[in-house]
Write an enzyme that holds these catalytic residues in place. Structure first.
Site, PDB file in Angstrom:
ATOM      1  CB  ALA A  76      -1.373  -1.054  -9.317  1.00 61.10           C
ATOM      2  CB  THR A 125       3.396   5.724  -3.023  1.00 59.44           C
ATOM      3  OG1 THR A 125       2.274   6.266  -3.706  1.00 59.44           O
ATOM      4  CG2 THR A 125       3.339   4.220  -3.092  1.00 59.44           C
ATOM      5  CG  ASP A 160       1.532  10.167   2.824  1.00 58.51           C
ATOM      6  OD1 ASP A 160       1.633  11.333   2.401  1.00 58.51           O
ATOM      7  OD2 ASP A 160       0.440   9.594   2.980  1.00 58.51           O
TER       8      ASP A 160
END
Ligand code: ADP
Ligand code: PLP
Ligand code: ZN
Length: 305
Positions: free
Chosen positions: A222, A227, A229
């Site tokens: 996916a 992510t 950050d």
């Protein structure tokens, strides 16, 4: 001992990117987080629609003036991420320079958020500001492959290229560089995502050492936003506990990432199965065949020490 972080990143009403990704996990790990929202958007910019406000350089300066008037300018860390505007970024640079004078051991963690997979999602005129002014001030830098290539003007096709690019980034300033995700093939097969890191440190005898690491991260099928950050925030937290051991700091960071991502995908799948969702729910999640864009689901137990 209190450890205070100034985090200058985006805020979103819905979902988790920027300060919404970074603040809570840092707080759970015991950090005091002072946050300035560089933008306030309805949601991240990967959705079909997004609306909101952008903080100007002048407005940032007003907030900083308030902090200065109250003489609460002692920070242990600065963390910066998404910014859309050159004058705003230049004001951030001025603030970092001043705060480094207040506390010479302040550590600046910079995520040079510019784009991914060959495309910039911020205006192109931000690149020279990052290159010439921001990166030279950074102590820890967390670009993805595309951002590292933009900053150095070098393409990464092999592990040797990646090491050369990290060395070029060290020459620009930061002692610690982590390429948070690359397209390099993993030795363990295509179920893994490769990230690399490099840290230059001084030993007590004055000689320099360089720790280089390569991580194989189990891939989840996916696309996630926010992510990067969370990765930068967790690297800040774990380098605080392991300042001279990048391997340990990265292992703990990636462990958090893995738990949060697994929990997010499980939660998203359960929700999809249980609720017989109406079609427009899927539209808001931007389905791209098997690759769906999710914001993530931050949950406290994942972050406990
Ligand atoms: P950025 O958003 O800055 O491009 P990425 O999201 O590519 O950064 O990577 C940051 C970290 O997020 C990676 O090091 C990895 O730990 C995690 N991550 C992101 N996407 C995935 C995925 N599909 N599967 C597993 N981990 C992922
Ligand atoms: N902030 C905002 C408002 C965004 O839209 C994005 C990406 O679309 C990001 C931050 C950065 O997200 P990531 O952590 O995936 O690099
Ligand atoms: Zn990013």
């Amino acid at each position: 001992m209190e450890c205070r972080v100034l985090s200058i990143q985006s805020h979103v009403v819905r979902g988790y990117v920027g300060n919404k990704s970074a603040t809570f996990p840092l707080q759970v790990l015991g950090f005091e987080v002072d946050s300035i929202n560089s933008v306030q958007f309805s949601n991240h910019t990967g959705y079909a629609h997004w609306k909101g406000q952008v903080l100007t350089a002048e407005e940032l300066n007003v907030l900083y003036e308030g902090i200065k008037l109250n003489k609460v300018t002692h920070y242990d860390y600065i963390l910066t991420g998404y910014s859309r505007d050159t004058s705003f970024l230049e004001m951030v640079v001025d603030i970092i320079q001043e705060l480094k004078k207040v506390n010479p051991s302040l550590v600046y963690v910079c995520d040079p958020v510019m784009g991914d997979h060959g495309a910039m999602y911020v205006p192109e005129n931000l690149l020279p500001v990052y290159k010439d002014k921001v990166v030279p001030l950074a102590d820890i830098l967390t670009p993805n492959q595309f951002e590292a290539e933009l900053l150095t003007g070098r393409k990464i096709n092999t592990e040797e290229d990646a090491i050369e690019v990290m060395d070029l980034l060290h020459k620009m300033g930061p002692e610690t560089v982590v390429l948070t995700s690359t397209d390099l093939p993993s030795k363990n097969g295509d179920q893994f995502l490769v990230a690399l890191g490099s840290q230059k440190t001084k030993k007590p005898d004055g000689t320099n050492t360089n720790q280089k690491i390569c991580m194989d991260i189990p891939k989840v099928d996916a696309v996630f936003v926010g992510t990067g950050d969370l990765f930068a925030a967790m690297l800040l937290a774990w380098t605080h506990h392991h300042p001279k051991d990048l391997k340990a700091a990265c292992e703990k960071t990636v462990s958090v990432m893995h738990h949060v991502i697994k929990r997010t995908i499980t939660y998203a799948n359960e929700k999809a199965e249980n609720q017989k969702l109406p079609f427009d729910f899927w539209l808001t999640r931007q389905p791209q065949s098997k690759n769906q864009v999710f914001s993530f689901n931050c949950s406290s137990s994942v972050f406990q020490r």
